[in-house]
Design a protein around this motif. Structure first.
Motif, PDB file in Angstrom:
ATOM      1  N   GLU A   1       0.827  -1.212   0.000  1.00 54.83           N
ATOM      2  CA  GLU A   1       0.000   0.000   0.000  1.00 54.83           C
ATOM      3  C   GLU A   1       0.862   1.264   0.000  1.00 54.83           C
ATOM      4  O   GLU A   1       0.494   2.272  -0.600  1.00 54.83           O
ATOM      5  CB  GLU A   1      -0.915   0.017   1.224  1.00 54.83           C
ATOM      6  N   ASP A   2       1.997   1.206   0.675  1.00 53.74           N
ATOM      7  CA  ASP A   2       2.836   2.393   0.856  1.00 53.74           C
ATOM      8  C   ASP A   2       4.042   2.434  -0.073  1.00 53.74           C
ATOM      9  O   ASP A   2       4.904   3.301   0.068  1.00 53.74           O
ATOM     10  CB  ASP A   2       3.328   2.461   2.307  1.00 53.74           C
ATOM     11  N   ALA A   3       4.129   1.519  -1.018  1.00 51.85           N
ATOM     12  CA  ALA A   3       5.338   1.358  -1.836  1.00 51.85           C
ATOM     13  C   ALA A   3       5.761   2.645  -2.541  1.00 51.85           C
ATOM     14  O   ALA A   3       6.936   3.009  -2.517  1.00 51.85           O
ATOM     15  CB  ALA A   3       5.160   0.229  -2.842  1.00 51.85           C
ATOM     16  N   ALA A   4       4.847   3.345  -3.171  1.00 52.30           N
ATOM     17  CA  ALA A   4       5.212   4.532  -3.953  1.00 52.30           C
ATOM     18  C   ALA A   4       5.837   5.611  -3.070  1.00 52.30           C
ATOM     19  O   ALA A   4       6.894   6.161  -3.397  1.00 52.30           O
ATOM     20  CB  ALA A   4       3.994   5.081  -4.684  1.00 52.30           C
ATOM     21  N   LEU A   5       5.210   5.901  -1.952  1.00 50.25           N
ATOM     22  CA  LEU A   5       5.729   6.935  -1.049  1.00 50.25           C
ATOM     23  C   LEU A   5       7.023   6.468  -0.386  1.00 50.25           C
ATOM     24  O   LEU A   5       7.965   7.249  -0.233  1.00 50.25           O
ATOM     25  CB  LEU A   5       4.674   7.288   0.002  1.00 50.25           C
ATOM     26  N   SER A   6       7.076   5.193  -0.026  1.00 52.80           N
ATOM     27  CA  SER A   6       8.290   4.652   0.593  1.00 52.80           C
ATOM     28  C   SER A   6       9.477   4.737  -0.349  1.00 52.80           C
ATOM     29  O   SER A   6      10.579   5.108   0.058  1.00 52.80           O
ATOM     30  CB  SER A   6       8.076   3.204   1.039  1.00 52.80           C
ATOM     31  N   LYS A   7       9.275   4.385  -1.601  1.00 53.86           N
ATOM     32  CA  LYS A   7      10.371   4.450  -2.578  1.00 53.86           C
ATOM     33  C   LYS A   7      10.942   5.852  -2.680  1.00 53.86           C
ATOM     34  O   LYS A   7      12.125   6.033  -2.916  1.00 53.86           O
ATOM     35  CB  LYS A   7       9.883   4.013  -3.964  1.00 53.86           C
ATOM     36  N   ARG A   8      10.095   6.832  -2.501  1.00 54.62           N
ATOM     37  CA  ARG A   8      10.535   8.219  -2.650  1.00 54.62           C
ATOM     38  C   ARG A   8      11.316   8.727  -1.446  1.00 54.62           C
ATOM     39  O   ARG A   8      12.263   9.503  -1.603  1.00 54.62           O
ATOM     40  CB  ARG A   8       9.305   9.095  -2.883  1.00 54.62           C
ATOM     41  N   PHE A   9      10.948   8.301  -0.227  1.00 55.21           N
ATOM     42  CA  PHE A   9      11.551   8.888   0.971  1.00 55.21           C
ATOM     43  C   PHE A   9      12.355   7.918   1.831  1.00 55.21           C
ATOM     44  O   PHE A   9      13.267   8.349   2.531  1.00 55.21           O
ATOM     45  CB  PHE A   9      10.476   9.572   1.819  1.00 55.21           C
ATOM     46  N   ASN A  10      12.039   6.641   1.800  1.00 58.84           N
ATOM     47  CA  ASN A  10      12.787   5.664   2.592  1.00 58.84           C
ATOM     48  C   ASN A  10      14.011   5.238   1.787  1.00 58.84           C
ATOM     49  O   ASN A  10      13.910   4.480   0.837  1.00 58.84           O
ATOM     50  CB  ASN A  10      11.904   4.461   2.929  1.00 58.84           C
ATOM     51  N   VAL A  11      15.165   5.725   2.168  1.00 56.54           N
ATOM     52  CA  VAL A  11      16.395   5.490   1.407  1.00 56.54           C
ATOM     53  C   VAL A  11      16.813   4.028   1.476  1.00 56.54           C
ATOM     54  O   VAL A  11      17.197   3.439   0.459  1.00 56.54           O
ATOM     55  CB  VAL A  11      17.525   6.418   1.909  1.00 56.54           C
ATOM     56  N   ALA A  12      16.758   3.421   2.662  1.00 57.61           N
ATOM     57  CA  ALA A  12      17.209   2.036   2.815  1.00 57.61           C
ATOM     58  C   ALA A  12      16.788   1.498   4.176  1.00 57.61           C
ATOM     59  O   ALA A  12      16.509   2.258   5.107  1.00 57.61           O
ATOM     60  CB  ALA A  12      18.722   1.944   2.669  1.00 57.61           C
ATOM     61  N   ASN A  13      16.774   0.159   4.262  1.00 57.49           N
ATOM     62  CA  ASN A  13      16.454  -0.534   5.511  1.00 57.49           C
ATOM     63  C   ASN A  13      17.544  -1.546   5.805  1.00 57.49           C
ATOM     64  O   ASN A  13      17.901  -2.346   4.939  1.00 57.49           O
ATOM     65  CB  ASN A  13      15.121  -1.284   5.399  1.00 57.49           C
ATOM     66  N   ALA A  14      18.056  -1.524   7.027  1.00 54.20           N
ATOM     67  CA  ALA A  14      19.059  -2.489   7.469  1.00 54.20           C
ATOM     68  C   ALA A  14      18.459  -3.332   8.582  1.00 54.20           C
ATOM     69  O   ALA A  14      17.772  -2.811   9.468  1.00 54.20           O
ATOM     70  CB  ALA A  14      20.306  -1.773   7.974  1.00 54.20           C
ATOM     71  N   LEU A  15      18.718  -4.617   8.518  1.00 58.87           N
ATOM     72  CA  LEU A  15      18.240  -5.556   9.544  1.00 58.87           C
ATOM     73  C   LEU A  15      19.448  -6.188  10.211  1.00 58.87           C
ATOM     74  O   LEU A  15      20.355  -6.676   9.527  1.00 58.87           O
ATOM     75  CB  LEU A  15      17.387  -6.652   8.907  1.00 58.87           C
ATOM     76  N   VAL A  16      19.465  -6.202  11.546  1.00 66.45           N
ATOM     77  CA  VAL A  16      20.575  -6.782  12.289  1.00 66.45           C
ATOM     78  C   VAL A  16      20.107  -8.062  12.967  1.00 66.45           C
ATOM     79  O   VAL A  16      19.174  -8.034  13.779  1.00 66.45           O
ATOM     80  CB  VAL A  16      21.135  -5.795  13.338  1.00 66.45           C
ATOM     81  N   PHE A  17      20.731  -9.173  12.588  1.00 63.64           N
ATOM     82  CA  PHE A  17      20.457 -10.488  13.177  1.00 63.64           C
ATOM     83  C   PHE A  17      21.772 -11.085  13.662  1.00 63.64           C
ATOM     84  O   PHE A  17      22.779 -11.013  12.939  1.00 63.64           O
ATOM     85  CB  PHE A  17      19.886 -11.465  12.137  1.00 63.64           C
ATOM     86  N   GLU A  18      21.766 -11.708  14.816  1.00 62.60           N
ATOM     87  CA  GLU A  18      22.950 -12.434  15.274  1.00 62.60           C
ATOM     88  C   GLU A  18      23.158 -13.694  14.446  1.00 62.60           C
ATOM     89  O   GLU A  18      24.278 -14.086  14.159  1.00 62.60           O
ATOM     90  CB  GLU A  18      22.813 -12.811  16.750  1.00 62.60           C
ATOM     91  N   SER A  19      22.084 -14.310  14.041  1.00 60.77           N
ATOM     92  CA  SER A  19      22.131 -15.595  13.356  1.00 60.77           C
ATOM     93  C   SER A  19      22.464 -15.454  11.871  1.00 60.77           C
ATOM     94  O   SER A  19      21.748 -14.785  11.120  1.00 60.77           O
ATOM     95  CB  SER A  19      20.778 -16.299  13.503  1.00 60.77           C
ATOM     96  N   ALA A  20      23.543 -16.120  11.458  1.00 64.87           N
ATOM     97  CA  ALA A  20      23.891 -16.130  10.041  1.00 64.87           C
ATOM     98  C   ALA A  20      22.807 -16.833   9.226  1.00 64.87           C
ATOM     99  O   ALA A  20      22.564 -16.474   8.068  1.00 64.87           O
ATOM    100  CB  ALA A  20      25.241 -16.817   9.840  1.00 64.87           C
ATOM    101  N   ILE A  21      22.152 -17.813   9.821  1.00 60.54           N
ATOM    102  CA  ILE A  21      21.069 -18.521   9.127  1.00 60.54           C
ATOM    103  C   ILE A  21      19.918 -17.564   8.825  1.00 60.54           C
ATOM    104  O   ILE A  21      19.407 -17.537   7.701  1.00 60.54           O
ATOM    105  CB  ILE A  21      20.592 -19.736   9.944  1.00 60.54           C
ATOM    106  N   LEU A  22      19.529 -16.766   9.806  1.00 62.65           N
ATOM    107  CA  LEU A  22      18.450 -15.795   9.578  1.00 62.65           C
ATOM    108  C   LEU A  22      18.864 -14.752   8.538  1.00 62.65           C
ATOM    109  O   LEU A  22      18.065 -14.373   7.675  1.00 62.65           O
ATOM    110  CB  LEU A  22      18.048 -15.104  10.876  1.00 62.65           C
TER     111      LEU A  22
END
Length: 144
Positions: free
Chosen positions: A68-89
């Protein structure tokens, strides 16, 4: 409780606990939907070290919100980083993004410092300057 820290905006830091309710998940999604409507570039770091995983229904709801938010997100959300301890995840999330590319750059990392360095670089490319602050991870920021 899922914590969303915007005190270092344009860096938004999400901290996921070991478990959460559907109501907490919905509140988190609602809070995240506000950022693109600010019409300012931003990045997100999701600290999922020690976190549980969303239920199938919660994943479905998140996918609906992202669509639903893809168009607006593409314009303003530069990037998302996810931090996981698990290499599998980290590997699983990477594989999922190969199959279903997210609307904005997304990468997984083992540490917040790695995530912040990546986000800082992408934000600088998009905005013309580095992130003003790494917030809670400021001590990890390399000195220049």
């Amino acid at each position: 409780m899922i914590r969303v820290d915007e005190s270092s905006f344009p860096l938004v830091v999400v901290s996921l606990p070991a478990e959460w309710s559907d109501a907490e998940w919905d509140a988190y999604l609602a809070q995240m939907r506000r950022f693109p409507t600010r019409r300012e570039r931003y990045v997100t770091l999701t600290d999922a070290r020690g976190a549980g995983t969303p239920s199938a229904a919660q994943r479905k709801r998140a996918a609906e919100v992202m669509a639903e938010d893809a168009a607006l997100s593409k314009r303003f959300n530069v990037a998302n980083a996810l931090v996981f301890e698990s290499a599998i995840l980290r590997g699983m999330v990477t594989a999922i993004t190969w199959l279903t590319p997210p609307p904005v750059p997304m990468q997984t990392f083992a540490t917040p410092r790695q995530a912040c360095e990546w986000l800082d670089g992408l934000f600088a490319q998009a905005a013309g300057h580095a992130l003003p602050s790494w917030g809670a991870f400021a001590a990890d920021r390399p000195r220049t």
